[in-house]
Each structure stands twice: as structure tokens, then as C-alpha cells.
Design a protein around this motif. Structure first.
Motif, PDB file in Angstrom:
ATOM      1  N   GLN A 164       5.869  10.925 -15.149  1.00 42.90           N
ATOM      2  CA  GLN A 164       6.499  12.098 -14.526  1.00 42.90           C
ATOM      3  C   GLN A 164       6.667  11.959 -13.013  1.00 42.90           C
ATOM      4  O   GLN A 164       6.558  12.947 -12.288  1.00 42.90           O
ATOM      5  N   GLY A 165       6.872  10.752 -12.545  1.00 43.13           N
ATOM      6  CA  GLY A 165       7.103  10.564 -11.111  1.00 43.13           C
ATOM      7  C   GLY A 165       5.862  10.597 -10.245  1.00 43.13           C
ATOM      8  O   GLY A 165       5.955  10.522  -9.023  1.00 43.13           O
ATOM      9  N   HIS A 166       4.667  10.709 -10.862  1.00 45.87           N
ATOM     10  CA  HIS A 166       3.439  10.709 -10.072  1.00 45.87           C
ATOM     11  C   HIS A 166       2.873   9.291  -9.947  1.00 45.87           C
ATOM     12  O   HIS A 166       3.302   8.381 -10.631  1.00 45.87           O
ATOM     13  N   GLY A 167       1.854   9.151  -9.088  1.00 47.23           N
ATOM     14  CA  GLY A 167       1.209   7.852  -8.936  1.00 47.23           C
ATOM     15  C   GLY A 167       2.002   6.931  -8.026  1.00 47.23           C
ATOM     16  O   GLY A 167       2.750   7.398  -7.163  1.00 47.23           O
ATOM     17  N   ILE A 168       1.841   5.601  -8.252  1.00 45.71           N
ATOM     18  CA  ILE A 168       2.456   4.634  -7.340  1.00 45.71           C
ATOM     19  C   ILE A 168       3.476   3.743  -8.046  1.00 45.71           C
ATOM     20  O   ILE A 168       4.635   3.667  -7.651  1.00 45.71           O
ATOM     21  N   SER A 169       3.024   3.089  -9.130  1.00 45.36           N
ATOM     22  CA  SER A 169       3.830   2.011  -9.700  1.00 45.36           C
ATOM     23  C   SER A 169       5.196   2.483 -10.197  1.00 45.36           C
ATOM     24  O   SER A 169       6.180   1.758 -10.079  1.00 45.36           O
ATOM     25  N   PHE A 170       5.244   3.687 -10.771  1.00 49.11           N
ATOM     26  CA  PHE A 170       6.510   4.169 -11.327  1.00 49.11           C
ATOM     27  C   PHE A 170       6.915   5.480 -10.664  1.00 49.11           C
ATOM     28  O   PHE A 170       7.267   6.449 -11.316  1.00 49.11           O
ATOM     29  N   ALA A 171       6.831   5.479  -9.335  1.00 47.13           N
ATOM     30  CA  ALA A 171       7.228   6.651  -8.559  1.00 47.13           C
ATOM     31  C   ALA A 171       8.135   6.196  -7.424  1.00 47.13           C
ATOM     32  O   ALA A 171       8.213   5.012  -7.103  1.00 47.13           O
ATOM     33  N   ASN A 172       8.831   7.146  -6.802  1.00 52.56           N
ATOM     34  CA  ASN A 172       9.698   6.877  -5.660  1.00 52.56           C
ATOM     35  C   ASN A 172       9.571   8.021  -4.654  1.00 52.56           C
ATOM     36  O   ASN A 172       8.922   9.024  -4.932  1.00 52.56           O
ATOM     37  N   GLY A 173      10.219   7.864  -3.510  1.00 49.82           N
ATOM     38  CA  GLY A 173      10.319   8.968  -2.560  1.00 49.82           C
ATOM     39  C   GLY A 173       9.028   9.245  -1.798  1.00 49.82           C
ATOM     40  O   GLY A 173       8.154   8.389  -1.704  1.00 49.82           O
ATOM     41  N   ASP A 174       8.925  10.473  -1.257  1.00 56.05           N
ATOM     42  CA  ASP A 174       7.803  10.821  -0.374  1.00 56.05           C
ATOM     43  C   ASP A 174       6.459  10.737  -1.063  1.00 56.05           C
ATOM     44  O   ASP A 174       5.467  10.325  -0.473  1.00 56.05           O
ATOM     45  N   SER A 175       6.407  11.160  -2.320  1.00 58.79           N
ATOM     46  CA  SER A 175       5.143  11.146  -3.044  1.00 58.79           C
ATOM     47  C   SER A 175       4.643   9.710  -3.180  1.00 58.79           C
ATOM     48  O   SER A 175       3.484   9.395  -2.895  1.00 58.79           O
ATOM     49  N   TRP A 176       5.553   8.797  -3.594  1.00 58.07           N
ATOM     50  CA  TRP A 176       5.194   7.375  -3.693  1.00 58.07           C
ATOM     51  C   TRP A 176       4.669   6.849  -2.367  1.00 58.07           C
ATOM     52  O   TRP A 176       3.629   6.194  -2.298  1.00 58.07           O
ATOM     53  N   LYS A 177       5.407   7.175  -1.281  1.00 59.72           N
ATOM     54  CA  LYS A 177       5.067   6.656   0.035  1.00 59.72           C
ATOM     55  C   LYS A 177       3.658   7.085   0.429  1.00 59.72           C
ATOM     56  O   LYS A 177       2.849   6.291   0.899  1.00 59.72           O
ATOM     57  N   GLU A 178       3.372   8.373   0.225  1.00 63.88           N
ATOM     58  CA  GLU A 178       2.074   8.930   0.597  1.00 63.88           C
ATOM     59  C   GLU A 178       0.946   8.314  -0.245  1.00 63.88           C
ATOM     60  O   GLU A 178      -0.093   7.927   0.272  1.00 63.88           O
ATOM     61  N   MET A 179       1.152   8.223  -1.564  1.00 62.11           N
ATOM     62  CA  MET A 179       0.122   7.685  -2.451  1.00 62.11           C
ATOM     63  C   MET A 179      -0.110   6.192  -2.172  1.00 62.11           C
ATOM     64  O   MET A 179      -1.233   5.718  -2.179  1.00 62.11           O
ATOM     65  N   ARG A 180       0.959   5.465  -1.929  1.00 63.32           N
ATOM     66  CA  ARG A 180       0.823   4.033  -1.660  1.00 63.32           C
ATOM     67  C   ARG A 180       0.034   3.818  -0.372  1.00 63.32           C
ATOM     68  O   ARG A 180      -0.874   3.001  -0.309  1.00 63.32           O
ATOM     69  N   ARG A 181       0.397   4.599   0.669  1.00 68.71           N
ATOM     70  CA  ARG A 181      -0.283   4.434   1.954  1.00 68.71           C
ATOM     71  C   ARG A 181      -1.760   4.781   1.842  1.00 68.71           C
ATOM     72  O   ARG A 181      -2.628   4.090   2.348  1.00 68.71           O
ATOM     73  N   PHE A 182      -2.031   5.881   1.152  1.00 65.93           N
ATOM     74  CA  PHE A 182      -3.421   6.330   1.008  1.00 65.93           C
ATOM     75  C   PHE A 182      -4.245   5.294   0.228  1.00 65.93           C
ATOM     76  O   PHE A 182      -5.370   4.978   0.604  1.00 65.93           O
ATOM     77  N   ALA A 183      -3.675   4.753  -0.839  1.00 72.79           N
ATOM     78  CA  ALA A 183      -4.388   3.745  -1.641  1.00 72.79           C
ATOM     79  C   ALA A 183      -4.624   2.481  -0.813  1.00 72.79           C
ATOM     80  O   ALA A 183      -5.717   1.915  -0.825  1.00 72.79           O
ATOM     81  N   LEU A 184      -3.601   2.051  -0.070  1.00 74.23           N
ATOM     82  CA  LEU A 184      -3.739   0.841   0.756  1.00 74.23           C
ATOM     83  C   LEU A 184      -4.861   0.978   1.771  1.00 74.23           C
ATOM     84  O   LEU A 184      -5.693   0.094   1.923  1.00 74.23           O
ATOM     85  N   THR A 185      -4.873   2.117   2.470  1.00 77.59           N
ATOM     86  CA  THR A 185      -5.920   2.342   3.471  1.00 77.59           C
ATOM     87  C   THR A 185      -7.281   2.286   2.812  1.00 77.59           C
ATOM     88  O   THR A 185      -8.206   1.672   3.333  1.00 77.59           O
ATOM     89  N   ASN A 186      -7.413   2.940   1.671  1.00 78.02           N
ATOM     90  CA  ASN A 186      -8.710   2.974   1.000  1.00 78.02           C
ATOM     91  C   ASN A 186      -9.138   1.624   0.462  1.00 78.02           C
ATOM     92  O   ASN A 186     -10.310   1.292   0.478  1.00 78.02           O
ATOM     93  N   LEU A 187      -8.175   0.834  -0.027  1.00 81.64           N
ATOM     94  CA  LEU A 187      -8.530  -0.505  -0.514  1.00 81.64           C
ATOM     95  C   LEU A 187      -8.916  -1.397   0.657  1.00 81.64           C
ATOM     96  O   LEU A 187      -9.831  -2.200   0.566  1.00 81.64           O
ATOM     97  N   ARG A 188      -8.196  -1.239   1.759  1.00 78.38           N
ATOM     98  CA  ARG A 188      -8.378  -2.133   2.890  1.00 78.38           C
ATOM     99  C   ARG A 188      -9.731  -1.913   3.536  1.00 78.38           C
ATOM    100  O   ARG A 188     -10.584  -2.781   3.524  1.00 78.38           O
ATOM    101  N   ASP A 189      -9.936  -0.723   4.090  1.00 80.50           N
ATOM    102  CA  ASP A 189     -11.198  -0.553   4.798  1.00 80.50           C
ATOM    103  C   ASP A 189     -12.216   0.034   3.856  1.00 80.50           C
ATOM    104  O   ASP A 189     -12.688   1.140   4.039  1.00 80.50           O
ATOM    105  N   PHE A 190     -12.519  -0.731   2.789  1.00 81.39           N
ATOM    106  CA  PHE A 190     -13.537  -0.176   1.924  1.00 81.39           C
ATOM    107  C   PHE A 190     -14.908  -0.391   2.491  1.00 81.39           C
ATOM    108  O   PHE A 190     -15.901  -0.597   1.812  1.00 81.39           O
ATOM    109  N   GLY A 191     -14.972  -0.330   3.813  1.00 81.22           N
ATOM    110  CA  GLY A 191     -16.231  -0.210   4.510  1.00 81.22           C
ATOM    111  C   GLY A 191     -16.690   1.233   4.423  1.00 81.22           C
ATOM    112  O   GLY A 191     -17.754   1.584   4.928  1.00 81.22           O
ATOM    113  N   MET A 192     -15.903   2.096   3.782  1.00 78.44           N
ATOM    114  CA  MET A 192     -16.322   3.492   3.666  1.00 78.44           C
ATOM    115  C   MET A 192     -17.523   3.651   2.744  1.00 78.44           C
ATOM    116  O   MET A 192     -18.338   4.512   2.929  1.00 78.44           O
ATOM    117  N   GLY A 193     -17.618   2.786   1.736  1.00 85.20           N
ATOM    118  CA  GLY A 193     -18.851   2.770   0.940  1.00 85.20           C
ATOM    119  C   GLY A 193     -19.855   1.913   1.703  1.00 85.20           C
ATOM    120  O   GLY A 193     -19.565   1.454   2.809  1.00 85.20           O
TER     121      GLY A 193
END
Ligand code: HEM
Length: 475
Positions: free
Chosen positions: A90-119
Motif C-alpha cells: 500500500q505504498g508504505h515502507g521503503i522497497s516498494f514505495a515512492n515520493g515523500d514517504s519513501w524519502k523520509e523512511m529511507r533517510r531515517f533507516a539509513l541514519t539508524n543503520l549507519r550510526d548504530f552507536g545508539m545501542g
């Protein structure tokens, strides 16, 4: 074909389609990547095929794929969403989404994967912990032949679990096993011919058993993710996020507190994004590791050289990512594994976001585009022996590691794999740690020549079912 389209360029050529069926008779849906690669030899690097009534433009060869995905990143950077995923996601998530929602989810996931110094622990440490558990499972077989598929998938899934939920699961935990098995099952089904046909002719849906199973798996997965998310919500401490889910929930709450109740941080996006990270992040990496073990079992000379290098440079201590630069041969073997394994031969479908002319060919807005990764990873302008496993592709005459531009198993551009750096780290740690501990060989009575490297079709290219022996090197 008026004067305006002549200015913009001509239609990409291609085999003549039949009504409704298109080029289905020329395409082997079970080996779509290979057949499209063969067709490209006749029609060139930008061509049209009709998969059923659906017109698709295929991009072939390194130069063309790069020109499209990098130089025209915007025009070629949208996801083409096949029917089955439209219904499921239904257009949610990352892999099968487009537009602003995709952009926001992709960016948020990338940041979290990258600096997983948060744990407390970074993802390298989590990976090292996980490969220890996997080693124990391999050791239990005491050198006898076994199928390593499930334990490898559980180990890789656990790394995603650690990042997403903040904890790993026991390999024997039935709920965990079912989740991993369901995703594998769906990916297997997703690439089989009947689902391809369902994507083309959705009205066939009711007749198809595989569709029913994919939907059931999806329903069960979402329910499982929901349960785990509820558990985390109850024990949430915003000062100490345990993983991606916590950090999503904290962001959601703070947006709601500031009166922004209409953001992309809603529960559907959380569940789909978590589901996407599992589906995209487990099968791909685990399958690549399985291919790697197959290759070194098939080519014992290559295995010898990897093990000599690891013994010399690392000895018996735990390999770390920073050792990579001192292990050029091993690094070359890992790269060659990804090149030959070619696990996503047709990548994921893209769609043009506006009219675009490339290499003199005009492609209309909204056209589905396949970046044919097979044709890049086997491009004979880029590789000396494209069809054979040859670590020298990544080594210079002095044995130093060399990068290759046409090495693009993660694709390129705006939609490039979001997990690329995580995957590269996992492959390195798993491959070096396993080869340090074990000698891999075919089961007794099977020669190296007998090991069959023909891939099985699915959404990812898998090895045929097989067994290997993992003999402890310390004995
Ligand atoms: C997308 C390859 C591991 C998450 C992709 C794509 C490829 C790919 C070819 C499609 C790119 C395109 O549309 O052109 C691989 C390979 C892997 C791997 C070969 C391992 C060897 C991972 C891991 C994760 C991940 C570990 C998660 C942590 C994703 C996601 C997408 C994606 C979320 C969709 C991106 C988007 O649509 O914006 N991957 N991947 N992948 N990958 Fe990976």
C-alpha cells in the motif's frame, strides 16, 4: 510517431510482441536475467520487451546502466511497483514505495543503520557475536555433511533483529524460525513463474496457490512484527533506544507532542519498513554467503590461498573489518563471489518519473525499466573472463586489491541498496571467520566437479539444495 517524438528520439527496438502475450514465448521467466542478456546481444543496450501486455524497457551493459541510474538519477530513480507488492504494501515502507514517504523512511533507516552507536554495541560487534553462534552450529556436525542454509539465514536475520529490535533470538525459538522461514518461502515464490503471471494478469489471482501463500505469510509476518513492537512500546525508554523500532516510536511521539499528527511516522510505515529490512537484508546476504562456501568448496586451490592469507595476517584472533586492507586476496574472493553469484540479476524494477531520451532512444514517463545487473556483472567489455570464477578480476599484477566500476551487485543511483555497507561488513566478517575455523568440501562421494553451480530462480538467485562438510581446522 509525430515530429515531436522524432526530435526526442526513436523507440527502443525489440522483438515483435504478440497481442496480449507480448514476448512471453521468447522469455524464459525462470531465467529472466539470462534471456534478457541474450536478447540484448541482438537488440543493443536499450531495448523493449513486452512481458505479457506490459511494455518494459531494459538497460544493458555497464555504460548504459550507469548513464541512466547515475547521470539521470531523478528520471530513473522511481520504483516500479509490481502488482503483488502494490496490494501488500500500500505504498508504505521503503522497497516498494515512492515520493515523500519513501524519502523520509529511507533517510531515517539509513541514519539508524549507519550510526548504530545508539545501542551499546555497533553492528560490527553484533555481527562478530552472531558468527560465533553460527560457528557453534557448524561444529556440532563434526565434519559430517549438512545443509548450511537454515543456520546461515538465522544468523543473518539475527543481525537485523539486533539492529531493529535491539536483541537477538535463539536459533531454536520456533517463532523466530517461522518468521525467517516465511520470508524465505515468499521470496522463493515471488520469483516463480506463476507469480510473474499473476503480476501480469491479476485476474488469475484466485486460481493461484502461491499467491495465497504469499498473502498468508505476509499477514503472519505483520502480526509478528506488531506483537514485537507492542512489547517494545511497553518498555520504551526514550533516553535509551535499543534499536530502530524504539527510535521510530520516539520520533513518532515527539512529532505528535508537537501537534504534527499527520506525519509519515505512523504504524503502517513502521511495520512495512521493518518487514522490508528483514526481507531485503536476510535472504540477500545469507544467499551470498552460501554461494561463497559453494565456490570455495568447488575451487580448493582458491580456498588454500584464502586460508594461507588469513593464517598469515590474522592467525587465530577474531577477524575485524579493519583487517580487510591487509587481506587483498580474500577481499578479491568475496567480491568475485558477489559478481558471479549475481543474486539479483534484474535488480528491482524502476519506473521513469518523466519523459527521457537516452542514447538516442525515447522512453515515456511511467515506463517500467529493468536495470539488467547480469549484463553489467558479466559485461565482456569490463571483465576478462566474465563467465568464470576468477579472483584476479579484483587484483593487480602485484596482488593488490583493485576496485572495479562495473562491480554493482547493489545497483547504483537513488535506489542503490540501502544496506550496502552493512552487507559488505557482514560478508567480510562471516567469510573470514568461517574460513579461519573450517575447511569446506563437498560431501563424501561427491567430487568438486559434481558441485552444480546452476542457480535456482526465485526473486534472488539461489544455489541448488546442497550439503557441505565443514571440518574444523584446529583438529
Ligand atoms: C535494494 C542488493 C543486502 C536493504 C537493493 C537493490 C539491490 C540490492 C540490487 C535494488 C536497487 C535498485 O532498485 O536498483 C543487495 C545485495 C545485498 C543486499 C546484493 C547483500 C549481499 C541488503 C541488506 C539490507 C538491504 C543487508 C538491509 C539492511 C535494501 C533495501 C532496498 C534494497 C531497503 C530498497 C531500497 C529502495 O527502494 O530505496 N538491494 N542488498 N539490502 N536493499 Fe539491498
Amino acid at each position: 510517431s509525430g515530429s515531436s517524438s522524432e526530435q526526442q528520439g526513436k523507440e527502443p527496438p525489440g522483438p515483435r510482441p504478440l497481442p496480449l502475450l507480448g514476448n512471453l514465448f521468447q522469455l524464459d521467466l525462470k531465467r529472466l536475467g539470462d534471456t534478457l542478456f541474450e536478447i540484448s546481444k541482438k537488440y543493443g543496450s536499450v531495448f523493449t520487451v513486452h512481458i505479457g501486455p506490459k511494455k518494459v524497457v531494459v538497460l544493458a551493459g555497464y555504460k548504459t546502466v550507469k548513464e541512466a541510474l547515475v547521470n539521470h538519477a531523478e528520471e530513473f530513480g522511481e520504483r516500479g511497483i509490481v502488482h503483488v507488492f502494490k496490494e501488500l504494501q500500500q505504498g508504505h515502507g521503503i522497497s516498494f514505495a515512492n515520493g515523500d514517504s519513501w524519502k523520509e523512511m529511507r533517510r531515517f533507516a539509513l541514519t539508524n543503520l549507519r550510526d548504530f552507536g545508539m545501542g551499546k554495541k555497533g553492528s560490527e560487534e553484533k555481527t562478530i557475536e552472531e558468527v560465533r553462534y553460527l560457528t557453534e552450529v557448524f561444529e556440532e556436525h563434526k565434519g559430517k555433511a549438512f545443509d548450511p542454509t537454515q543456520p546461515i539465514h538465522y544468523a543473518i536475520a539475527n543481525i537485523i533483529c539486533s539492529i531493529v529490535y535491539g536483541s537477538r533470538f535463539d536459533y531454536l525459538d520456533p517463532r523466530f524460525r517461522h518468521s525467517v522461514d516465511r520470508v524465505n518461502d515468499s521470496l522463493r515464490l515471488g520469483g516463480c513463474a506463476s507469480i510473474e503471471l499473476y503480476n501480469i494478469f491479476p485476474w488469475l489471482g484466485r486460481l493461484l496457490e502461491s499467491k495465497r501463500r504469499i498473502f498468508k505469510n505476509d499477514y503472519d509476518n505483520k502480526k509478528e512484527i506488531c506483537d514485537l513492537v507492542s512489547g517494545l512500546k511497553e518498555t520504551l525508554n526514550p533516553q535509551m533506544c535499543r534499536g530502530f523500532v524504539d527510535s521510530f516510536l520516539v520520533r513518532k511521539m515527539s512529532l505528535e507532542e508537537s501537534g504534527n499528527s499527520n506525519s509519515h511516522y505512523h504504524i503502517e510505515n513502521l511495520i512495512q519498513t521493518v518487514g522490508n529490512l528483514f526481507a531485503a537484508g536476510t535472504d540477500t546476504t545469507a544467499t551470498t554467503i552460501r554461494w561463497g562456501l559453494m565456490f570455495i568448496a568447488k575451487y580448493p586451490d582458491i580456498q588454500d590461498r584464502v586460508q594461507e592469507e588469513i593464517s598469515k595476517v590474522i592467525g587465530s584472533r577474531q577477524p575485524m573489518v579493519e583487517d580487510r586492507k591487509n587481506l587483498p586476496y580474500t577481499d578479491a574472493v568475496i567480491h568475485e563471489t558477489q559478481r558471479v553469484a549475481n543474486i539479483l540479476p534484474v535488480s528491482l524494477p524502476h519506473v521513469t518519473s518523466r519523459d527521457i531520451t537516452i542514447q538516442g532512444y525515447f522512453i515515456k514517463k511511467g515506463t517500467v525499466v529493468i536495470p539488467l545487473l547480469t549484463s553489467v556483472l558479466r559485461d565482456d567489455c569490463e571483465w576478462e573472463t566474465p563467465q568464470t570464477f576468477n579472483p584476479a578480476h579484483f587484483l593487480d599484477e602485484k596482488g593488490r586489491f583493485v576496485k572495479k566500476d562495473a562491480f554493482i551487485p547493489f545497483s547504483l543511483g537513488r535506489r542503490v541498496c540501502l544496506g550496502e555497507s552493512l552487507a559488505r561488513m557482514e560478508l567480510f566478517i562471516f567469510f573470514t571467520s568461517l574460513l579461519q575455523r573450517f575447511r569446506f568440501s563437498p560431501p563424501p562421494g561427491v567430487t568438486e566437479d559434481d558441485l552444480d553451480l546452476t542457480p535456482v530462480a526465485g526473486l534472488t538467485h539461489n544455489p541448488l539444495p546442497h550439503q557441505l562438510c565443514a571440518v574444523s581446522r584446529s583438529e
